[in-house]
Design a protein around this motif. Structure first.
Motif, PDB file in Angstrom:
ATOM      1  N   ARG A  57       0.780  -1.239   0.000  1.00  0.00           N
ATOM      2  CA  ARG A  57       0.000   0.000   0.000  1.00  0.00           C
ATOM      3  C   ARG A  57       0.811   1.288   0.000  1.00  0.00           C
ATOM      4  NH1 ARG A  57      -5.341  -0.853   2.031  1.00  0.00           N
ATOM      5  NH2 ARG A  57      -5.592   1.384   1.736  1.00  0.00           N
ATOM      6  N   ASN A  91      -3.466   5.324  10.438  1.00  0.00           N
ATOM      7  CA  ASN A  91      -4.901   5.119  10.686  1.00  0.00           C
ATOM      8  C   ASN A  91      -5.749   5.852   9.659  1.00  0.00           C
ATOM      9  OD1 ASN A  91      -4.435   3.469  12.884  1.00  0.00           O
ATOM     10  ND2 ASN A  91      -4.625   5.120  14.361  1.00  0.00           N
ATOM     11  N   ARG A  93      -4.826   6.569   6.505  1.00  0.00           N
ATOM     12  CA  ARG A  93      -4.636   6.029   5.157  1.00  0.00           C
ATOM     13  C   ARG A  93      -5.072   4.576   5.014  1.00  0.00           C
ATOM     14  NH1 ARG A  93      -1.104  10.015   5.956  1.00  0.00           N
ATOM     15  NH2 ARG A  93      -0.589  11.405   4.231  1.00  0.00           N
ATOM     16  N   LEU A  94      -5.078   3.853   6.106  1.00  0.00           N
ATOM     17  CA  LEU A  94      -5.429   2.425   6.049  1.00  0.00           C
ATOM     18  C   LEU A  94      -6.707   2.155   6.849  1.00  0.00           C
ATOM     19  CD1 LEU A  94      -1.882   0.821   6.494  1.00  0.00           C
ATOM     20  CD2 LEU A  94      -3.095   1.313   4.378  1.00  0.00           C
ATOM     21  N   ARG A  95      -7.704   2.978   6.637  1.00  0.00           N
ATOM     22  CA  ARG A  95      -8.976   2.831   7.363  1.00  0.00           C
ATOM     23  C   ARG A  95      -9.637   1.484   7.118  1.00  0.00           C
ATOM     24  NH1 ARG A  95     -10.568   7.662   4.795  1.00  0.00           N
ATOM     25  NH2 ARG A  95      -9.307   9.271   5.720  1.00  0.00           N
ATOM     26  N   ASP A  96      -9.356   0.883   5.973  1.00  0.00           N
ATOM     27  CA  ASP A  96     -10.000  -0.383   5.627  1.00  0.00           C
ATOM     28  C   ASP A  96      -9.333  -1.586   6.285  1.00  0.00           C
ATOM     29  OD1 ASP A  96      -7.736   0.120   3.980  1.00  0.00           O
ATOM     30  OD2 ASP A  96      -8.429  -1.371   2.543  1.00  0.00           O
ATOM     31  N   LYS A  97      -8.237  -1.380   6.977  1.00  0.00           N
ATOM     32  CA  LYS A  97      -7.515  -2.482   7.632  1.00  0.00           C
ATOM     33  C   LYS A  97      -7.918  -2.581   9.097  1.00  0.00           C
ATOM     34  CE  LYS A  97      -5.299  -3.638   4.011  1.00  0.00           C
ATOM     35  NZ  LYS A  97      -5.699  -4.856   3.352  1.00  0.00           N
ATOM     36  N   THR A  98      -7.612  -3.714   9.701  1.00  0.00           N
ATOM     37  CA  THR A  98      -7.933  -3.923  11.118  1.00  0.00           C
ATOM     38  C   THR A  98      -6.984  -3.103  11.988  1.00  0.00           C
ATOM     39  OG1 THR A  98      -6.423  -5.783  11.423  1.00  0.00           O
ATOM     40  CG2 THR A  98      -8.671  -6.296  10.639  1.00  0.00           C
ATOM     41  N   GLU A 101      -3.563  -4.683  12.022  1.00  0.00           N
ATOM     42  CA  GLU A 101      -2.811  -4.444  10.783  1.00  0.00           C
ATOM     43  C   GLU A 101      -2.245  -3.027  10.759  1.00  0.00           C
ATOM     44  OE1 GLU A 101      -4.972  -7.344   7.530  1.00  0.00           O
ATOM     45  OE2 GLU A 101      -6.035  -5.531   8.172  1.00  0.00           O
ATOM     46  N   ARG A 102      -3.035  -2.059  11.223  1.00  0.00           N
ATOM     47  CA  ARG A 102      -2.542  -0.679  11.274  1.00  0.00           C
ATOM     48  C   ARG A 102      -1.411  -0.546  12.282  1.00  0.00           C
ATOM     49  NH1 ARG A 102      -8.328   0.565  10.893  1.00  0.00           N
ATOM     50  NH2 ARG A 102      -8.275   0.886  13.140  1.00  0.00           N
TER      51      ARG A 102
END
Length: 126
Positions: A57, A91, A93-98, A101-102
């Motif tokens: 990503r 957090n 940029r990767l809102r779609d991850k758990t 994972e973040r």
């Protein structure tokens, strides 16, 4: 009698509210458990997960080691950011991850750069 019941109910409510505040305040200064892996194996697992997600990503703009200069400023690995600042960016940029994972990506990015957190702590004496 009615006045005593009301006063008692108010006291119980107030104590419960104050207790909740005290519990939150006590934990506010503590680092989240995820920022402090419990073992070296856990840290290695989180770093591997974080690297994998970073490569998928983030590496397109930052390169694998965060050393690609950006139009908006210095390379990621040369920025002096606190762990909280890194986590805030991850957090967002990767809102779609758990959450885990973040946290893993935050740990990986922290491993790439000198963080403000490490500058605040004195170096260990030999």
């Amino acid at each position: 009698m009615r006045g005593r019941t009301t006063a008692l109910a108010f006291s119980v409510t107030l104590l419960g509210f104050a207790g909740g505040i005290a519990i939150r305040a006590r934990g506010a200064g503590q680092a989240p458990a995820a920022d402090q892996p419990r073992s070296e194996q856990e840290r290695a697992r989180l770093l591997a997960t974080g690297k994998q997600l970073f490569l998928a990503r983030c590496a397109r703009c930052h390169n694998e080691h965060g050393d690609k200069p950006l139009k908006t400023g210095p390379p990621l690995n040369e920025r002096v950011l606190s762990t909280q600042e890194i986590a805030r960016a991850v957090n967002g940029r990767l809102r779609d991850k758990t959450g885990e994972e973040r946290r893993a990506v935050t740990l990986y990015i922290s491993s790439l750069m000198k963080t403000r957190d490490s500058e605040e702590k004195p170096a260990p004496k030999p």
